[in-house]
Design an enzyme around this catalytic site. Structure first.
Site, short mmCIF file in Angstrom:
data_model
loop_
_atom_site.label_atom_id
_atom_site.label_comp_id
_atom_site.label_asym_id
_atom_site.label_seq_id
_atom_site.Cartn_x
_atom_site.Cartn_y
_atom_site.Cartn_z
N GLU A 1 -7.33 10.33 59.97
CA GLU A 1 -7.89 12.08 60.24
C GLU A 1 -8.70 12.13 61.19
O GLU A 1 -9.39 12.93 62.12
CB GLU A 1 -7.49 12.95 59.27
CG GLU A 1 -8.89 12.96 58.37
CD GLU A 1 -8.18 11.56 57.19
OE1 GLU A 1 -9.46 11.31 56.69
OE2 GLU A 1 -7.61 10.81 57.26
N CYS B 1 -4.13 6.83 51.68
CA CYS B 1 -6.14 6.59 50.81
C CYS B 1 -4.96 7.04 49.20
O CYS B 1 -4.07 5.89 49.10
CB CYS B 1 -7.04 7.66 50.50
SG CYS B 1 -8.09 7.11 49.86
N HIS C 1 -8.14 6.44 56.65
CA HIS C 1 -8.07 8.09 57.08
C HIS C 1 -8.16 7.84 58.55
O HIS C 1 -9.21 8.28 59.19
CB HIS C 1 -9.71 8.19 56.20
CG HIS C 1 -9.26 8.43 55.25
ND1 HIS C 1 -9.96 10.18 53.98
CD2 HIS C 1 -9.75 8.05 53.83
CE1 HIS C 1 -9.86 9.78 52.71
NE2 HIS C 1 -9.42 8.58 53.01
#
Length: 396
Positions: A371, A285, A369
């Site tokens: 995650e 990011c 992202h």
């Protein structure tokens, strides 16, 4: 049937919340969460789930989120899904805009109603407007600056709110990292959540990783720990000398809010030193955008940004298409990438840059992202890719 004055069968639907756009447009709704007012940039998020992770993502600092999915809050909130590292901290979205009123939670993990949770975290909410019409406005005109206001009495200083929305300078040129970064160094060993077990602990780390905190999320740290990392998190302004003195096997550049060019004034020289040291480096990011700046590329403000949990991205190194979570209003301008920096991922929505790697160096980053908090887990492999680079460096 005719409405009669003071008839209890006809409830008073006086608006108790406003969204005031910088152009003077006023949208009326019903307040929820904290009372007061907040100014920010309005963006839309297309995720159907994961609202708690979204609202506590530090990358949303300075923004007001409107959800395109109409039913937000129906699974309540809990303590496990908060993404700010400091559980008591409020950095994240300044306001939330919903289509329908929040229903009572219906989920075995819920510990608190979303309305009460918003109040406790100081987040101002508004419901009862056509969020898809607002989304259409953003798609045609771009992300507007606005003020969200909530008053139980329904009384507002409309002139003052319009003036505040009009005069707010916007996110371009704004460094928001100081309001979300950690104040001091700390270590992390919590591993990802497992069904019926909760979170684990990394007690046999293979790697020593330093994570530079520009607004890092908890699940990023968990996934790093999950691939064998002992993680030391350092504040955003930490010098390269202090970072390298920790003798890291790898350096992680975190997500975060604001204009990467503004944060890059102090972050880019540090990143350049880390790259020069030969230390494996992984950015996500804002970390991705500042890695781009560090190698000589430029970043640009996007028209509507990418915010959601359903964005298709192509990994050009493998040909694989993954569905990803995204949250960014700036992007690396792929036309400015210098020789030696290869584009590895692209958005299949608009072709924008979503990843780079440096030729011949153990350095890579992605815009989205991986995650997956919230979102699909298609991109978890990137954490293993980082671990593989560190393992290769250690064995060289």
């Amino acid at each position: 049937m005719t409405q009669h004055d003071n008839d209890p069968a006809w409830p008073d639907h006086k608006p108790t919340a406003l969204l005031v756009l910088a152009d003077g447009t006023v949208l009326e709704g019903f307040g929820l969460g904290a009372e007061g007012h907040a100014v920010g940039e309005v963006c839309f998020n297309t995720a159907m789930t994961g609202y708690e992770e979204i609202l506590t993502d530090p990358s949303y600092a300075g923004q007001l989120i409107t959800f395109t999915f109409p039913h937000i809050g129906n699974v309540g909130t809990n303590e496990d899904d908060i993404e700010t590292v400091n559980m008591a901290a409020t950095p994240g979205a300044r306001g939330v805009i919903l289509r329908t009123a929040i229903t009572d939670p219906s989920n075995y993990r819920a510990t608190k109603h979303l309305d009460a949770w918003l109040k406790a975290r100081g987040i101002i909410g508004l419901s009862g407007i056509d969020t898809r019409a607002l989304t259409a406005l953003i798609r045609s005109k771009g992300m507007p600056n606005a003020v969200i206001a909530h008053s139980k009495t329904g009384e507002f200083d409309l002139h003052g709110l319009k003036e505040e929305a009009r005069e707010w300078p916007g996110l371009e040129g704004m460094d928001l990292v100081p309001m979300v970064t950690s104040g001091q160094r700390f270590t992390w060993d919590e591993t990802p959540w497992a069904w019926d077990k909760g979170f684990g602990r990394q007690d046999k780390p293979e790697f020593n990783v330093v994570a530079i905190d520009y607004g890092i999320k908890r699940n990023i740290l968990r996934l790093l720990a999950g691939v064998g990392c002992k993680v030391t998190v350092v504040p955003a302004t930490t010098s390269s000398e202090d970072i390298l003195a920790l003798k890291p096997d790898g350096v992680f550049l975190s997500n975060g809010p604001g204009d990467p060019a503004a944060t890059g004034k102090y972050a880019v020289p540090v990143i350049r030193d880390v790259i020069k040291s030969g230390t494996p480096t992984f950015g996500i990011c804002l970390g991705h955008q500042m890695l781009g700046l560090a190698v000589g590329a430029r970043t640009k403000k996007m028209h509507q940004g990418h915010h959601g949990a359903n964005h298709p991205v192509k990994d050009e190194t493998t040909g694989k298409v993954e569905i990803t979570s995204m949250n960014h209003g700036f992007a690396v301008d792929e036309t400015t990438l210098p020789k030696g920096a290869t584009q590895t991922h692209i958005s299949l929505f608009d072709g924008s840059n979503c990843g780079i790697q440096l030729d011949g160096k153990p350095v890579f980053s992605v815009q989205y992202h991986p995650e997956a908090s919230p979102g699909p887990r298609d991109s978890h492999y990137l954490f293993q890719r980082f671990a593989d680079l560190m393992r290769q460096k250690k064995s060289a």
